[in-house]
Motif scaffolding. Structure first.
Motif, PDB file in Angstrom:
ATOM      1  N   LYS A 110       0.815  -1.214   0.000  1.00 60.56           N
ATOM      2  CA  LYS A 110       0.000   0.000   0.000  1.00 60.56           C
ATOM      3  C   LYS A 110       0.848   1.264   0.000  1.00 60.56           C
ATOM      4  O   LYS A 110       0.318   2.350  -0.146  1.00 60.56           O
ATOM      5  CB  LYS A 110      -0.944  -0.004   1.202  1.00 60.56           C
ATOM      6  CG  LYS A 110      -1.992  -1.082   1.101  1.00 60.56           C
ATOM      7  CD  LYS A 110      -2.970  -0.991   2.222  1.00 60.56           C
ATOM      8  CE  LYS A 110      -4.021  -2.082   2.058  1.00 60.56           C
ATOM      9  NZ  LYS A 110      -5.043  -2.011   3.071  1.00 60.56           N
ATOM     10  N   ASN A 111       2.147   1.133   0.187  1.00 61.19           N
ATOM     11  CA  ASN A 111       3.028   2.297   0.156  1.00 61.19           C
ATOM     12  C   ASN A 111       3.304   2.669  -1.291  1.00 61.19           C
ATOM     13  O   ASN A 111       3.913   1.919  -2.027  1.00 61.19           O
ATOM     14  CB  ASN A 111       4.349   2.008   0.874  1.00 61.19           C
ATOM     15  CG  ASN A 111       4.134   1.761   2.348  1.00 61.19           C
ATOM     16  OD1 ASN A 111       3.269   2.374   2.955  1.00 61.19           O
ATOM     17  ND2 ASN A 111       4.902   0.866   2.920  1.00 61.19           N
ATOM     18  N   LYS A 112       2.850   3.831  -1.663  1.00 61.42           N
ATOM     19  CA  LYS A 112       3.019   4.297  -3.037  1.00 61.42           C
ATOM     20  C   LYS A 112       4.214   5.235  -3.118  1.00 61.42           C
ATOM     21  O   LYS A 112       4.548   5.929  -2.160  1.00 61.42           O
ATOM     22  CB  LYS A 112       1.767   5.048  -3.520  1.00 61.42           C
ATOM     23  CG  LYS A 112       0.502   4.240  -3.472  1.00 61.42           C
ATOM     24  CD  LYS A 112       0.471   3.223  -4.563  1.00 61.42           C
ATOM     25  CE  LYS A 112      -0.860   2.483  -4.567  1.00 61.42           C
ATOM     26  NZ  LYS A 112      -0.955   1.511  -5.586  1.00 61.42           N
ATOM     27  N   ILE A 113       4.838   5.265  -4.271  1.00 61.89           N
ATOM     28  CA  ILE A 113       5.946   6.182  -4.535  1.00 61.89           C
ATOM     29  C   ILE A 113       5.447   7.186  -5.560  1.00 61.89           C
ATOM     30  O   ILE A 113       4.943   6.800  -6.616  1.00 61.89           O
ATOM     31  CB  ILE A 113       7.169   5.431  -5.079  1.00 61.89           C
ATOM     32  CG1 ILE A 113       7.631   4.387  -4.068  1.00 61.89           C
ATOM     33  CG2 ILE A 113       8.286   6.413  -5.414  1.00 61.89           C
ATOM     34  CD1 ILE A 113       8.683   3.441  -4.610  1.00 61.89           C
ATOM     35  N   LEU A 114       5.577   8.450  -5.246  1.00 61.76           N
ATOM     36  CA  LEU A 114       5.102   9.511  -6.126  1.00 61.76           C
ATOM     37  C   LEU A 114       6.289  10.206  -6.779  1.00 61.76           C
ATOM     38  O   LEU A 114       7.210  10.651  -6.110  1.00 61.76           O
ATOM     39  CB  LEU A 114       4.284  10.533  -5.335  1.00 61.76           C
ATOM     40  CG  LEU A 114       3.762  11.725  -6.129  1.00 61.76           C
ATOM     41  CD1 LEU A 114       2.705  11.274  -7.120  1.00 61.76           C
ATOM     42  CD2 LEU A 114       3.217  12.787  -5.205  1.00 61.76           C
ATOM     43  N   TYR A 115       6.250  10.277  -8.105  1.00 65.31           N
ATOM     44  CA  TYR A 115       7.263  11.018  -8.846  1.00 65.31           C
ATOM     45  C   TYR A 115       6.612  12.243  -9.451  1.00 65.31           C
ATOM     46  O   TYR A 115       5.570  12.156 -10.097  1.00 65.31           O
ATOM     47  CB  TYR A 115       7.894  10.150  -9.947  1.00 65.31           C
ATOM     48  CG  TYR A 115       8.849   9.126  -9.400  1.00 65.31           C
ATOM     49  CD1 TYR A 115      10.134   9.488  -9.024  1.00 65.31           C
ATOM     50  CD2 TYR A 115       8.459   7.817  -9.228  1.00 65.31           C
ATOM     51  CE1 TYR A 115      11.008   8.562  -8.504  1.00 65.31           C
ATOM     52  CE2 TYR A 115       9.326   6.874  -8.709  1.00 65.31           C
ATOM     53  CZ  TYR A 115      10.601   7.258  -8.346  1.00 65.31           C
ATOM     54  OH  TYR A 115      11.466   6.333  -7.825  1.00 65.31           O
TER      55      TYR A 115
END
Length: 102
Positions: free
Chosen positions: A3-8
């Protein structure tokens, strides 16, 4: 699924872009902002979601010894031939593995 998303965004997307980058392989936990996508597209880079293509290929024949063949075949189909249709990718991978007897 993680559930941990990485945002670029437009500022940190350059962390993914190296010299002569043609493709960014990522998974479903990565989110690109519209400005990050604009930068990626302006440099002619394609994004391939590994999980989407490799896992949804449906190839039951993917084993440890054939994983590299599958990865390289997908890379050629997507990068060189611009083929992203999962059904076509599955057929090609199946044929390649059959021909190398895996």
């Amino acid at each position: 699924m993680n559930k941990n998303k990485i945002l670029y965004n437009s500022q940190n997307v350059y962390d993914l872009i190296k010299d002569n980058t043609e493709i960014i392989e990522t998974d479903n936990n990565v989110i690109f902002t519209p400005s990050a996508m604009d930068i990626i597209k302006s440099k002619g880079i394609k994004i391939v979601y590994k999980k989407d293509i490799a896992d949804n290929c449906g190839c039951s024949c993917v084993k440890d010894d054939s994983t590299e063949i599958v990865k390289q075949t997908i890379k050629i189909l997507v990068n060189k031939l611009n083929i992203t249709d999962e059904k076509i990718i599955k057929k090609v991978i199946t044929e390649v593995l059959n021909r190398v007897n895996l």
